[in-house]
Write a protein that holds these residues in place. Structure first.
Motif, mmCIF file in Angstrom:
data_model
loop_
_atom_site.group_PDB
_atom_site.id
_atom_site.type_symbol
_atom_site.label_atom_id
_atom_site.label_comp_id
_atom_site.label_asym_id
_atom_site.label_seq_id
_atom_site.Cartn_x
_atom_site.Cartn_y
_atom_site.Cartn_z
ATOM 1 N N HIS B 89 0.862 -1.190 0.000
ATOM 2 C CA HIS B 89 0.000 0.000 0.000
ATOM 3 C C HIS B 89 0.890 1.230 0.000
ATOM 4 N N ILE B 94 -1.508 4.570 -4.592
ATOM 5 C CA ILE B 94 -2.907 4.695 -4.157
ATOM 6 C C ILE B 94 -3.504 6.006 -4.672
ATOM 7 N N VAL B 98 -6.937 6.601 -7.116
ATOM 8 C CA VAL B 98 -8.212 7.226 -6.727
ATOM 9 C C VAL B 98 -8.555 8.454 -7.567
ATOM 10 N N THR B 123 -13.154 -2.334 -5.187
ATOM 11 C CA THR B 123 -12.587 -1.720 -3.972
ATOM 12 C C THR B 123 -12.557 -2.722 -2.829
ATOM 13 N N GLY B 124 -11.843 -2.362 -1.766
ATOM 14 C CA GLY B 124 -11.779 -3.225 -0.582
ATOM 15 C C GLY B 124 -10.686 -4.264 -0.699
ATOM 16 N N GLN B 125 -10.739 -5.274 0.163
ATOM 17 C CA GLN B 125 -9.729 -6.324 0.196
ATOM 18 C C GLN B 125 -9.870 -7.283 -0.985
ATOM 19 N N ARG B 148 -7.433 -0.283 -7.113
ATOM 20 C CA ARG B 148 -7.985 1.048 -6.806
ATOM 21 C C ARG B 148 -8.254 1.260 -5.310
ATOM 22 N N GLY B 149 -7.736 2.365 -4.795
ATOM 23 C CA GLY B 149 -7.966 2.720 -3.396
ATOM 24 C C GLY B 149 -7.369 1.733 -2.412
ATOM 25 N N HIS B 150 -6.402 0.955 -2.859
ATOM 26 C CA HIS B 150 -5.897 -0.118 -2.008
ATOM 27 C C HIS B 150 -4.370 -0.232 -2.099
#
Lengths: 219, 219, 219, 219
Positions: B89, B94, B98, B123-125, B148-150
């Motif tokens: 991360h 990141i 986004v 998104t998420g795990q 994305r976003g992770h």
């Protein structure tokens, strides 16, 4: 009996440590210093500047190509006043180069580059003696040249001067990109820059800065 | 008698220390390396990469799911040439993800990613083997995929290569976001990027960078 | 015989060191933890969080005002589920607040604040129990409230949780300001954020992050 | 028998270390403190603030010019309330100055500069007693003046106050440039700033901040 350049080698290693410590160098910067009758240079092996030891430094003739040497040799041939050459990949200099800008005088340190800093548009590595000669030609009488998407080459009368100019160059680039984000920076004229540089860029100032940055590495 | 992978485990721990030291990892990065006949991997326990010890590493079969393992296993199955997978991360990667962008070639290191870097929009795990297989499919023949976003997943032929590519990836993302703030970056074509990468991304360069960053951790 | 709260005090000092080390605190952050029957808190003297020692911590009744205590006491009274309160002045949170924004979900950590983060528009210090009660009311059921031009107040079920949430909050603010500079960030919906948070914000994750950041302080 | 100013010299060296450690100073900052009947000052030699030792400090009469002394002497003559003067080249202050802005109140620390921070438009070094007197006149009753493309001069009742104000000044400049990148910052009125400053800028706060930053240097 050959000279052993012991003081010069101390400055050489100190300069490599300084540019590493100040964030100007990844694993691929290289430095040289002119020696002997002016047709040879002290050079470093192909390894990270932070890891080079004094005993690994060697003298190489300008006619003999060794890895990474081409741009150094081309500049010494073209510029009699140059005693040291440094090539490095620093963040703000690279950033300026990929948006089509170069360092321009706007504060006390950027004013030192009042001759202008040309940008070499060829991408990738220096690759050949021919390309190295092109870069030396583009440098002309300036203190530095930027290689687009790659880094910079900075020259000085001594190792200490080349090292401190490299730091001023990166700081100037950083200030300029930040100023560009905020609107139209208030640049100073070339003439005004030259006047400022006369007060700011003196041998005593270079010594003061050198002692400062050398001490930071050991702190 | 089983192999103990002692050199591989040294590289494994060194790579975890490097990505922590260079700011690519919070408490949640994970790394693996393919071993044996190619159907197993050395993996790490569920803890901060900065705190993992060599004796805690273990070998796991591709058929057996353990915490965090799904994306590693899916990629090894899909890509015979991959010897190591790293997930992390990092801030600039990141950030790019986004705002709907990905790493594009514009300087010597971003050129290494000339195959392109796809973005996984979920998104998420990673959550499930099915999602892991989707990510492996999206990766295709590239060196990296962004979630994305992770964060990112980067692959290499060895632990050292995966680690150095992860550093180049974050540096490329950082340069690109800064360039985007300043206007229209001067990207290079895919063809030109491939030419640059041939000179910049060589086993000897990876070794030089590896020694550089490993030494920085111990400084 | 009075309890001495020795483990709680260890976490208290560790949390202060973590927020100092991670750049969230100048000389003026303060932390508390609810103890006893729930009507008292362990609190710290009026000095830099980096310099507070375990033996300087003391227990104070909610009815008794001591320097800096008002906002802590008001929140404990309003929120039974809160076990720890932290107030700090971190750069990106302050920055968001002076341009009229607050943290919104866009990546795995900002999603944890899916309840929203209200902004208290009053400027200057907390100053009085009345203002502290206003801030507690504005916080409502959320995990954090931002004080415009001043900093943030973050709450958790334990010291560890409040500390890790403070780190996620500053990281989320930093990501958001960078994303705002680049254009329109791709925020995720409140519903999607809640789904992400279920996987990302678990007691085991908080423990993993806590061990990571605690070790960084001692490295 | 002459006083030896031993406590004052300890604070002097500590202040130099603090501004170096916090990134406010390159090799060229300088500090002074008024002593004796008010017509002399303790001053430092021409070297990096990080390297100055207590035994190198000396007392100089206001009538006697020594290197770097002009701006200090001019301010002490013009402002009876000033006990210490510091000049430094910090990144965000220089940046604000080259885009034609100055620090304005928008958060708890910038509010401390509620009198306004004038900008001296002359470029280059201070150069002469005449220019120094101009700068002192421009400072007026304020706590700081910015020198365009050069740095800042900050004054305080004591060394500690001047040092902490220098830190608040750079932090305020950094916040302001970031806020300007994001749109129109929500500045507070001069009147509101003065009200905030009454709570935020007190001798006890200065002491708390001083202890915090002094400890960071030794950590």
């Amino acid at each position: 009996m050959k000279p052993n350049y012991s003081n010069l080698k101390k400055d050489f290693i100190a300069a490599l440590k300084i540019i590493s410590h100040e964030g100007l160098s990844d694993a691929f910067a290289h430095l040289s210093a002119r020696v002997d009758d002016g047709n040879k240079m002290v050079f470093m092996p192909r390894k990270s500047p932070a890891l080079v030891k004094a005993k690994e430094l060697f003298v190489v003739d300008f006619e003999k190509l060794v890895p990474q040497s081409a741009v150094h040799q081309a500049i010494y041939r073209a510029r009699e006043d140059v005693g040291s050459v440094i090539h490095f990949h620093s963040p703000a200099v690279i950033l300026l180069s990929v948006v089509g800008h170069t360092v321009q005088p706007m504060h006390n340190y950027s004013a030192i580059f009042h001759e202008g800093v040309p940008v070499f548009e060829g991408t990738g590595q220096v690759e050949s003696p021919e390309r190295a000669a092109d870069i030396a030609r583009l440098l002309g009488p300036a203190k530095a040249v930027i290689l687009r998407g790659h880094g910079a080459v900075v020259v000085g009368r001594s190792i200490r001067e080349a090292c401190i100019l490299a730091l001023y160059m990166e700081e100037s680039a950083r200030l300029q990109v930040e100023a560009m984000k905020l609107g139209t920076p208030k640049f100073v004229s070339r003439h005004e820059a030259e006047r400022i540089a006369k007060r700011t860029f003196k041998p005593t100032s270079t010594e003061r800065a050198w002692e400062h940055f050398k001490a930071k590495c050991n702190a």
